[in-house]
Structures are given as C-alpha cells and as structure tokens.
Design an enzyme around this catalytic site. Sequence first.
Site, PDB file in Angstrom:
ATOM      1  N   GLU A   1       0.870  -1.177   0.000  1.00  0.00           N
ATOM      2  CA  GLU A   1       0.000   0.000   0.000  1.00  0.00           C
ATOM      3  C   GLU A   1       0.911   1.233   0.000  1.00  0.00           C
ATOM      4  OE1 GLU A   1      -3.201   0.894  -0.411  1.00  0.00           O
ATOM      5  OE2 GLU A   1      -2.265   2.845  -0.176  1.00  0.00           O
ATOM      6  N   SER A   2       0.882   1.939  -1.135  1.00  0.00           N
ATOM      7  CA  SER A   2       1.862   3.011  -1.330  1.00  0.00           C
ATOM      8  C   SER A   2       1.727   4.122  -0.295  1.00  0.00           C
ATOM      9  CB  SER A   2       1.749   3.577  -2.748  1.00  0.00           C
ATOM     10  OG  SER A   2       0.431   4.023  -3.008  1.00  0.00           O
TER      11      SER A   2
ATOM     12  N   CYS B   1       4.094  -2.637  -8.431  1.00  0.00           N
ATOM     13  CA  CYS B   1       2.770  -2.219  -7.980  1.00  0.00           C
ATOM     14  C   CYS B   1       2.872  -0.982  -7.076  1.00  0.00           C
ATOM     15  CB  CYS B   1       2.068  -3.401  -7.336  1.00  0.00           C
ATOM     16  SG  CYS B   1       0.284  -3.251  -7.365  1.00  0.00           S
TER      17      CYS B   1
ATOM     18  N   ARG C   1      -3.321   5.288  -9.285  1.00  0.00           N
ATOM     19  CA  ARG C   1      -3.511   4.203  -8.318  1.00  0.00           C
ATOM     20  C   ARG C   1      -4.849   3.496  -8.550  1.00  0.00           C
ATOM     21  NH1 ARG C   1      -4.258   6.048  -3.013  1.00  0.00           N
ATOM     22  NH2 ARG C   1      -3.691   4.015  -2.198  1.00  0.00           N
TER      23      ARG C   1
ATOM     24  N   HIS D   1       2.865  -8.110 -10.319  1.00  0.00           N
ATOM     25  CA  HIS D   1       3.705  -8.742  -9.288  1.00  0.00           C
ATOM     26  C   HIS D   1       4.394  -9.998  -9.812  1.00  0.00           C
ATOM     27  CE1 HIS D   1       2.033  -6.569  -5.742  1.00  0.00           C
ATOM     28  NE2 HIS D   1       0.968  -6.461  -6.508  1.00  0.00           N
TER      29      HIS D   1
ATOM     30  N   GLU E   1       6.817 -11.378  -8.623  1.00  0.00           N
ATOM     31  CA  GLU E   1       7.334 -12.131  -7.466  1.00  0.00           C
ATOM     32  C   GLU E   1       6.352 -13.168  -6.940  1.00  0.00           C
ATOM     33  OE1 GLU E   1       6.320  -9.054  -7.448  1.00  0.00           O
ATOM     34  OE2 GLU E   1       5.161  -8.600  -5.642  1.00  0.00           O
TER      35      GLU E   1
END
Length: 217
Positions: free
Chosen positions: A66-67, A97, A126, A192, A194
């Site tokens: 969450e930025s 992200c 966002r 993502h 990852e």
Amino acid sequence: MTSTLRDESVDAGEQAPAGPRVGVLALQGDFREHAHVLAGLGASVSLVRRPEELAEIDGLVIPGGESSVIDKLARLFGVAEPLREAIAAGLPVYGTCAGLIMLADSVLDAIEGQQSFGGLDVVVRRNAFGSQNQSFETELDIPALGAAPVRAAFIRGPVVESVGPDATALARLDDGRVVAVEQGNLLGTSFHPEITGEHRFHEYFLGKVRARIRSLV
Ligand code: GLN
C-alpha cells in the site's frame, strides 16, 4: 528489528553469497516474496528500513503493498529523503505495484498528502483496475525479456497513464495501457512477478545492478 535475512533461511548456504547486494524495502507489503526470488537468483539480500542500510546495497526493490503506508513509514523511518538522493545518484531500483507508485514522479488518485520517491518520468494512477476482487492475471508479450509471454498478476495495481520523454514503456495490455516501464537504472511494473514464479524481471533488474557495480569500480 532484523536487517538481514541470513538467519531466515533465504540464503542457500552458510557462506556469505558472492552475488550483488540487493536490498528490499521492508516497511510494508510483500517484501519477503521479493527477497526469496532475489536470493534464489544468487543475490545477497537484506531488508532495508533505515537510512544507513542504503549504504550497504547495490540495488533496491520496492515491493507491492500500500503506497500511502509505505510513504508514511518511509518518512517516519527517515529513509525517504536518503532514498530520493540515492535514486538521483543512480541506485538501481525496481518497484512492483505500490513500488512503481513510489517511483513515479506523479501519482493520480493518491490520498491527501501522499508523496512518492520519484525518479521515473511517468504519471501513474492508483487502483486503476478497480477493487481487490477485480484483481486478475494475464499474459504479456515483453520482447525485452524474451519470446515467452510473462504471466502477470494485477492486485489493485496502478496503470501508467503517461510516459514522459525520459522513460520507456516495456509492456502494454491488449488495450494499449502501459504496465511496465524503465528509465536508466529504474524499473517499474504494475503487476507482481514475485508471486507468479516469473523471475525474468528480477534477472533483468540484477543485470542493471551488476552493470552499475562494474561502472563504479
Ligand atoms: N493499491 C495499492 C497502492 O495504491 C497497490 C497495490 C499493490 O501493491 N498490490 O499502493
């Protein structure tokens, strides 16, 4: 608070690995997933929360999460400004992200007062794909990473609404929207890698880290 993953079985062996030293910003979000991918690719991985830990790395990954929280914690831990300076000085940084949002020079639909680290000459929006339950996976053609399509997971991800002259779009959705960008030593993806077993972005990033190390010796 631990600053290394060596006791958390991320590194394969007892000896300190010889790979490039890559930090993962570990304030919030899926930093462990990145740490495992990077360690699997031979990097010497450390978790970064404090300014002095930036001096010990050759590259940094900013995870998804969450930025607005990453922003607040980065300022609270005093790491935001030193990281801005490190980015300006050429530190290779890969953001996924929320991490891409943190690297964008301009952020739309931010919460009030939200700041990014900046560095990427892009405007991101966002939550461009809607809510959590509108998350999706798709396959992207990314010629820079080879012929096989990239499996990409989007989880309340941002979209790159405009790419400035200093940045380059690396990947687009079928509708043309940009979801991966690079600019010199900076790399950002809306999705993502990852979490889908896709390691080519991390390998591509490690290439930037190694090139940077060579350029400094
Ligand atoms: N919506 C989040 C944000 O604005 C990003 C989501 C993610 O990183 N998976 O920071």
